[in-house]
Every structure is written in C-alpha cells, then in structure tokens.
Design a protein around this motif. Structure first.
Motif, PDB file in Angstrom:
ATOM      1  N   LEU A 300       0.814  -1.223   0.000  1.00 19.71           N
ATOM      2  CA  LEU A 300       0.000   0.000   0.000  1.00 19.71           C
ATOM      3  C   LEU A 300       0.843   1.267   0.000  1.00 19.71           C
ATOM      4  O   LEU A 300       0.365   2.330  -0.389  1.00 19.71           O
ATOM      5  CB  LEU A 300      -0.936   0.008   1.217  1.00 19.71           C
ATOM      6  N   THR A 301       2.095   1.200   0.460  1.00 24.39           N
ATOM      7  CA  THR A 301       2.905   2.412   0.625  1.00 24.39           C
ATOM      8  C   THR A 301       4.125   2.478  -0.271  1.00 24.39           C
ATOM      9  O   THR A 301       4.800   3.511  -0.329  1.00 24.39           O
ATOM     10  CB  THR A 301       3.383   2.538   2.081  1.00 24.39           C
ATOM     11  N   ALA A 302       4.438   1.403  -0.972  1.00 26.78           N
ATOM     12  CA  ALA A 302       5.685   1.359  -1.740  1.00 26.78           C
ATOM     13  C   ALA A 302       5.764   2.489  -2.757  1.00 26.78           C
ATOM     14  O   ALA A 302       6.776   3.201  -2.859  1.00 26.78           O
ATOM     15  CB  ALA A 302       5.827  -0.007  -2.430  1.00 26.78           C
ATOM     16  N   GLU A 303       4.684   2.637  -3.546  1.00 25.04           N
ATOM     17  CA  GLU A 303       4.696   3.686  -4.564  1.00 25.04           C
ATOM     18  C   GLU A 303       4.767   5.073  -3.931  1.00 25.04           C
ATOM     19  O   GLU A 303       5.498   5.952  -4.387  1.00 25.04           O
ATOM     20  CB  GLU A 303       3.446   3.575  -5.445  1.00 25.04           C
ATOM     21  N   SER A 304       3.981   5.279  -2.873  1.00 23.60           N
ATOM     22  CA  SER A 304       3.952   6.605  -2.236  1.00 23.60           C
ATOM     23  C   SER A 304       5.292   6.961  -1.610  1.00 23.60           C
ATOM     24  O   SER A 304       5.685   8.125  -1.570  1.00 23.60           O
ATOM     25  CB  SER A 304       2.850   6.660  -1.175  1.00 23.60           C
ATOM     26  N   LEU A 305       6.031   5.942  -1.114  1.00 22.22           N
ATOM     27  CA  LEU A 305       7.346   6.217  -0.537  1.00 22.22           C
ATOM     28  C   LEU A 305       8.321   6.707  -1.601  1.00 22.22           C
ATOM     29  O   LEU A 305       9.146   7.582  -1.341  1.00 22.22           O
ATOM     30  CB  LEU A 305       7.903   4.965   0.148  1.00 22.22           C
ATOM     31  N   GLN A 306       8.221   6.157  -2.813  1.00 17.44           N
ATOM     32  CA  GLN A 306       9.069   6.612  -3.912  1.00 17.44           C
ATOM     33  C   GLN A 306       8.757   8.075  -4.242  1.00 17.44           C
ATOM     34  O   GLN A 306       9.661   8.902  -4.434  1.00 17.44           O
ATOM     35  CB  GLN A 306       8.845   5.726  -5.153  1.00 17.44           C
ATOM     36  N   VAL A 307       7.455   8.361  -4.322  1.00 18.92           N
ATOM     37  CA  VAL A 307       7.038   9.743  -4.608  1.00 18.92           C
ATOM     38  C   VAL A 307       7.491  10.677  -3.493  1.00 18.92           C
ATOM     39  O   VAL A 307       8.005  11.778  -3.720  1.00 18.92           O
ATOM     40  CB  VAL A 307       5.509   9.825  -4.792  1.00 18.92           C
ATOM     41  N   MET A 308       7.312  10.220  -2.275  1.00 21.18           N
ATOM     42  CA  MET A 308       7.689  11.040  -1.119  1.00 21.18           C
ATOM     43  C   MET A 308       9.191  11.301  -1.116  1.00 21.18           C
ATOM     44  O   MET A 308       9.640  12.425  -0.840  1.00 21.18           O
ATOM     45  CB  MET A 308       7.265  10.335   0.167  1.00 21.18           C
ATOM     46  N   LEU A 309       9.985  10.257  -1.436  1.00 21.37           N
ATOM     47  CA  LEU A 309      11.433  10.412  -1.472  1.00 21.37           C
ATOM     48  C   LEU A 309      11.830  11.421  -2.552  1.00 21.37           C
ATOM     49  O   LEU A 309      12.682  12.295  -2.319  1.00 21.37           O
ATOM     50  CB  LEU A 309      12.096   9.064  -1.743  1.00 21.37           C
ATOM     51  N   LYS A 310      11.211  11.288  -3.720  1.00 25.52           N
ATOM     52  CA  LYS A 310      11.512  12.226  -4.803  1.00 25.52           C
ATOM     53  C   LYS A 310      11.167  13.658  -4.401  1.00 25.52           C
ATOM     54  O   LYS A 310      11.934  14.598  -4.643  1.00 25.52           O
ATOM     55  CB  LYS A 310      10.729  11.818  -6.055  1.00 25.52           C
ATOM     56  N   THR A 311      10.014  13.802  -3.762  1.00 25.33           N
ATOM     57  CA  THR A 311       9.585  15.137  -3.327  1.00 25.33           C
ATOM     58  C   THR A 311      10.545  15.726  -2.296  1.00 25.33           C
ATOM     59  O   THR A 311      10.925  16.892  -2.366  1.00 25.33           O
ATOM     60  CB  THR A 311       8.168  15.065  -2.734  1.00 25.33           C
ATOM     61  N   VAL A 312      10.937  14.894  -1.334  1.00 21.63           N
ATOM     62  CA  VAL A 312      11.854  15.370  -0.287  1.00 21.63           C
ATOM     63  C   VAL A 312      13.193  15.766  -0.897  1.00 21.63           C
ATOM     64  O   VAL A 312      13.795  16.782  -0.507  1.00 21.63           O
ATOM     65  CB  VAL A 312      12.037  14.285   0.792  1.00 21.63           C
ATOM     66  N   ILE A 313      13.673  14.960  -1.867  1.00 20.72           N
ATOM     67  CA  ILE A 313      14.948  15.288  -2.516  1.00 20.72           C
ATOM     68  C   ILE A 313      14.846  16.629  -3.242  1.00 20.72           C
ATOM     69  O   ILE A 313      15.756  17.478  -3.155  1.00 20.72           O
ATOM     70  CB  ILE A 313      15.352  14.168  -3.501  1.00 20.72           C
ATOM     71  N   GLU A 314      13.726  16.843  -3.955  1.00 17.27           N
ATOM     72  CA  GLU A 314      13.529  18.114  -4.664  1.00 17.27           C
ATOM     73  C   GLU A 314      13.447  19.280  -3.688  1.00 17.27           C
ATOM     74  O   GLU A 314      14.036  20.349  -3.913  1.00 17.27           O
ATOM     75  CB  GLU A 314      12.263  18.044  -5.514  1.00 17.27           C
ATOM     76  N   GLU A 315      12.707  19.066  -2.600  1.00 16.72           N
ATOM     77  CA  GLU A 315      12.589  20.112  -1.583  1.00 16.72           C
ATOM     78  C   GLU A 315      13.947  20.421  -0.962  1.00 16.72           C
ATOM     79  O   GLU A 315      14.284  21.582  -0.708  1.00 16.72           O
ATOM     80  CB  GLU A 315      11.604  19.681  -0.491  1.00 16.72           C
TER      81      GLU A 315
END
Length: 695
Positions: A300-315
C-alpha cells in the motif's frame, strides 16, 4: 561731515531718511514682539512636553535602566531650559521692547518738531527774500509810471501856459513817493541779503546739526536696545550652556554594552529541561500492524514512498539553493553596511543604517530557518532512502488481515489508480512544507501563472482610470483593483473596499522592490498575488485584506499597441484628435488626453467614455474602447468619414435637397430622442448626431 554743512539743499532726502528709519524701527518692534511670543510659546511647549513625559513615566520599569536615568535628566534639564526661555521672554518684553516703543514715539516727535521748525524758518525766508521784495518791486514799477505821467502833464501845462503850478506840484509829489520807495526797497534788499546769508550760514545749519545730534543719540539708544536684545536672546549664555552640558553628560553615561545587565539579572530565565518529542504510542493501542518510529513499506505504501522520497529530494535541493543565495545576500549586506559605516560623519548617522541592519538580522533569521528546513529534509531523506534501499528489488509484502481491501485495490481500473496516486502525492506535498511557504510564497506544487503576466495584462489592473470611477467599482468587503495614479503619473495605487469605506494605498517602490510596508517583490503582480493568497494585511494600521479582485471590463479595454495613430483631424479641449486604425484595419477616431492636464480635466475626459459606454444607437457615434493602460490616455470612437454634421451642412448647403434635409432632421431627432431617454442633455446635438451613413 555733517547735516548742517552738507545737507542744506537735501530737505526731501532728510524727510525720507526719517520715514525710512521709523519704518525700520517699527519692523524691529514687530520682530521683537514676535520673538517674545515665540519664546513664550517655545517655553510653554517645552513645559508641556515635560509634563506629558512625567505622566507617561508613571509606569516605571522594575529594573535600573541607564537610558531611563539619562532620559530623566534630559527631561529635567529641558524643563529648566523652559523656565530660562520664559524668563528671557519676560525680560525682553519689559526691557528692549518697552524702550524701543518709547524710542519710536520720541523719533516721531523729533521728526514732527524738525518739520515744524523747518517750515517756520523756510516761510520767514520766503517772506523776506521773495514776498516783500516782490511787493516793493511792484510798487516801484507803478510809481515810475506815475512819475513819467506827471512829467508829461507838466510839459503840456507849460506849453499851454495853463495850471503850470498845479502840474508842477503833482510831479514833485510823485517823484517824492518814488524816491522814498526806492530808499525803502534798498533797505529791504539789504535786509533780505543779510537774512538769506544768515539762513544758509547759521539758522538752517543749526537746525540740521540739531537734527543730526538727535539722530545720532537715537542710533546710540537703538544700539543699546539691540545689544540688550542680543544679550537676552543669546543661546550661549552660561545658564543655557550649563543646561546642555548636563544633557550631554547624561547622554555620555549611556553604555550599550551594560544597558541590559540589570534587566538580565532581574528576569534571568531558570533552566528548564525541554521535553523530547516522542512518538505517541497510545496511537498504536488498537493497531498491532504499525510500529513506532518505523517507516512502513508494503504493497500500500511502496509507490507513495518513492514519490515522497523524490519530493523530499527536490525540496532539499531547492532549500539548499535558496539557502546558498540567502547566505550570499548576507555577506553582501554585511559588506555594504561595513562600507556605509565608514562614511558616517556623525554619531547619529548610525540611525541611517538601522533599517539595513534590521534587514540583515531578518535575513539571518531566514537563513537559520532554511538551515533548519535543510536539516529536517536531510533527516527525512535519510529515513526514506534507508527504507527504500533495504527493500530494493523486493516484492512489497501485503498488509496482514486486509484481504478485502487488497482485492478492492486490485479490482480498481487504471484510471482510479492514477487518481488515488495523485491524491497521495498531493497529500505528501501538503505535509512536507516547502521553504517557499516559510518565505511567504506558495508550496512546491503550486503554480502561480498570473504573476508571470506583465502588469497591463492582469485582470485586476485597470490602468489610468480616475479615482472616482475606481471607487464605484468597489462594492463589497475585500474588493480590490490596481490603477495608475492620476495625481502622480508613474506611481501605482491599490484601491480596496474595507469596513464600509474605500481605501487607497500608494505602492511604494525602492531598491528595485515593490511593497506596502512589509516584504518587497520585484513586480507588482507578485506583490498583489502574495497579499491575495496569504491574506496578509496591506498595512498593520489599516488591517485591510484582499479578498475579491475586481476584473476590468475587457469589452472596452484596448492596449495602446492595438491602435495606430494617423493624420491629425483637429484639437479638442483635452488634446488632439487623430484618425487611426485598429489591428483589424477598422478605421477609427482617436481622442488623446494631454499628460500635463490637471487631475480634474483628466477625469472629465474619461467621463465622456463612461457616458458613451451606455449608448447604442445608429444615430449616435459609438464608443469602441479606451486605452488606459498607460499615458497618454486614448478614447477610441467610431470614425465619421464626412466629419462633424454641422461642418458638413455648412459646406454642402447649396447642394442638399429638401428630401435629404428632412431625412437629416429625422435622424437627428431620433438620436436626440434616444439621448433624452437616457437622461442625457448635450449642448451640441448636431455634433453627437449621425444622420448619414457617409457623413
């Protein structure tokens, strides 16, 4: 040199001199009266200031402040200065001013006495040297005639031999009168000569010397009065100098380095152990599948963790870039302040740097916040990367006891998955706050496209419309628009409806930044967007918030680039009228407004366009649009190729038929009837009417 020896023939100049000196004395008196009044008012103002400070000082600090002690001494010495100034004003009134008043009266009396005596001796001089001699000369001439006549009569009597003795007797009497008058005239002439010499050599010089003596005595008295005035009004007397020395001493006792020592001792904070922020384990009491402080990685969270990681890296990257630029700004501002400090000539010039120093401190605070954000994003990135790397290449495990939900998820079509993924992505973006939001801008995923448009293309920018028209557009709480100032061309005004009234704020421009009183922005659209989206007040004092942009009526708005000016058709009350064309080659008439016209005339110019917006009739010249985005303002109207109707009638009067004139009258009447239905009265109806299509 003296009046008596050099000014015998300068009586008019002496009178003018005395008049001028009297006017001068009156001016000096008026000046002293105003000085007395000014000093009394100044003394009263100083006393009132001190009294006001005493009232405001009722609330004392509970610690010893060197600044307050020095300030109290400044106030006390100012009160002493007030008493000194009041005493000086009273001394000036009773001393120099009183004596000057007496001197003016004496001066007037001296002039009056001089004029009286001069008139008296002048009259006596004229009588002796002119009047009496002229009278004697007149009698002299008459007696000569009588003697000559008596001699002729005597000769006639001798020739006839009749009444010879009688004629002889008459001749002798006439001759005797002449000789006696001759002697009288000689004596009078001698007396006049002596009187004239006496007048110019003794009498008049004595009077003039007497006048000079009195003039010099009065100059001496005036000098004494002015000397006393100078002494009383001097600001460098010992008592005033002592006051300012006391003030200077009290100021020198202020020590910035030790000013807050007592305050710190009085209000020293006790040591408090900060409570560590921990995961609230009570949240897990009813759920055994979640673990405290642990990132959950599953189907349930695998995809969202990738998105979250990408977002955090950009931020994190964006925060680091912003941090780097802010740190460079800090260094530049510190260097600028240091250079400016070297050019300060006075101690008080440091005040000129306070705003820059405050900006530096605010910038440092921003840098610190960015560093905090950087550390936060770095820590979040580390947690996410660790979890993702641990499970790289692995199949995400299903969530235990959630078979039904799992089947529900797998049965979703692709579109629903994308929708759910977008929901998760935006939720993450909302949780992870962008550093821009800390600086007053939008979040990472927000796109404010409107700020990229130039000011003229903004829907809420109404150009150079008058203040009155802008106020009519503001009707509800928070309605706002931006316009160009008519009173100060080149400046821009924010007009807002707030708390039942229309408010107008000049948009300040300094250091290549637009602002009201807070954060500055490089463009007006960015400034307005900031206040509109964050709901930050325009000024703290006004409390005004932007809620509803008032959109301009695009039906009538034209850009200057949409219009091409052609030949000059004529001149009006407000400016020139040109023939022109629109972008689509439509011929038009263009009225221009002079940029240097007074504000009220510019308002009248635009009022014509406001009126024409309401009209739509075949016999009324139509409004096409208004160019108000910048100066000069244009009113673009339908072009009447034949010119105004009145000139057409005068030019073609011999060619027009009765049927045409009747048709013209009907068209004009139709246009005027339409205007009347709109409650419009026009002083030149023929100029507003359009009876012929080709006129």
């Amino acid at each position: 040199m003296g009046f008596g020896g050099d000014l015998k023939y300068s009586h008019d100049a002496l009178l003018k001199l005395q008049d001028w000196e009297l006017r001068l004395l009156e001016t000096v008196k008026k000046f002293m009266v105003m000085r007395v009044k000014s000093d009394k008012e100044y003394a009263s103002t100083l006393q009132n200031l001190c009294n006001q400070v005493d009232k405001e000082s009722a609330c004392q600090l509970d610690y010893i402040s060197n600044v307050s002690k020095s300030w109290l001494l400044v106030v006390q010495q100012t009160e002493q200065l007030s008493k000194i100034m009041k005493t000086h004003a009273e001394d000036l009134n009773s001393g120099p001013l009183h004596r000057l008043t007496m001197m003016i009266k004496d001066k007037q009396q001296v002039k009056k006495s001089f004029v009286g005596v001069h008139q008296q001796i002048e009259a006596e001089m004229y009588k002796v040297t002119k009047t009496e001699l002229e009278k004697l000369k007149s009698s002299y001439r008459q007696l000569i005639k009588e003697v000559n006549f008596a001699k002729e009569k005597y000769k006639e009597a001798v020739a006839k031999g009749k009444e010879t003795e009688k004629a002889k007797d008459r001749c002798e009497k006439a001759t005797m009168k002449l000789h006696m008058l001759h002697n009288q005239y000689v004596l009078a002439l001698k007396g006049a000569q002596l009187h004239q010499h006496q007048y110019y050599d003794t009498t008049l010089p004595l009077l003039l010397d007497s006048l000079q003596k009195m003039q010099e005595e009065m100059i001496k008295a005036l000098k004494g009065i002015l000397d006393e005035y100078s002494e009383i009004t001097s600001l460098v007397t010992e008592e005033i100098v002592n006051v300012h020395k006391e003030i200077q001493t009290s100021v020198e006792q202020i020590d910035p380095n030790s000013e807050y020592n007592d305050f710190i001792d009085t209000h020293r904070s006790s040591e408090v152990v900060e409570q560590e922020i921990e995961f609230d384990t009570s949240l897990l009491e009813e759920n055994e599948n979640l673990q405290a402080n642990e990132i959950m990685w599953n189907n349930l969270t695998a995809e969202s963790l990738q998105v979250m990681l990408k977002t955090v890296i950009e931020e994190l990257m964006q925060t680091q870039q912003t941090l780097l630029s802010k740190e460079e700004l800090v260094l530049e501002l510190e260097k600028k302040i240091e250079e400016s400090s070297k050019t300060c000539e006075k101690k008080s010039d440091i005040v000129l740097l306070l705003s820059q120093k405050q900006a530096l401190e605010e910038l440092k605070q921003t840098v610190q916040q960015l560093r905090c954000s950087e550390a936060k994003f770095a820590a979040q990135k580390e947690l996410l990367e660790q979890k993702v790397q641990e499970n790289d290449g692995k199949e995400p495990p299903p969530v235990v006891n959630y078979e039904e939900d799992a089947r529900s998820v797998t049965s979703m079509d692709k579109k629903d998955k994308v929708s759910r993924f977008d929901t998760i992505r935006h939720s993450i973006a909302g949780i992870i706050r962008s550093p821009k939001s800390m600086l007053g801008s939008s979040s990472f995923f927000d796109v404010i496209s409107t700020t990229e448009k130039p000011l003229a293309e903004q829907d809420w920018y109404h150009g150079a419309i008058p203040r009155i028209e802008a106020q009519e557009l503001l009707k509800q709480q928070g309605d706002f628009l931006v316009r160009e100032s008519h009173g100060k061309p080149g400046e821009y005004v924010l007009s807002v409806f707030s708390d039942g009234q229309r408010r107008h704020f000049i948009i300040q421009y300094a250091d290549n930044q637009y602002r009201f009183e807070g954060t500055g922005f490089p463009t007006i659209p960015q400034l307005i967007e900031h206040h509109y989206t964050t709901k930050q007040v325009i000024t703290k004092k006004s409390g005004v918030v932007l809620l509803n942009p008032v959109i301009k009526d695009k039906k009538w708005v034209l850009n200057h680039e949409d219009v091409t000016l052609g030949e000059l058709l004529g001149k009006g009350n407000f400016g020139e009228v040109y023939k022109g064309t629109l972008k689509d080659k439509t011929p038009v008439a263009i009225k221009t407004c002079k940029e240097d016209l007074p504000q009220e005339l510019k308002i009248k110019f635009l009022s014509e366009a406001r009126i024409l917006k309401q009209y739509d009739h075949p016999n009324i010249v139509k409004l096409i649009g208004v160019c108000t985005q910048r100066q000069p303002i244009y009113i673009v109207m339908e072009l009447v190729p034949g010119g105004d109707f009145l000139s057409f009638l005068r030019k073609k009067k011999d060619e027009l038929k009765t049927k045409q004139l009747v048709k013209f009258s009907l068209d004009a009447a139709s246009g005027m009837a339409y205007l009347e239905s709109k409650n419009c009265i026009h002083s030149s109806p023929l100029l507003m009417s359009k009876p012929l299509a080709d006129v």
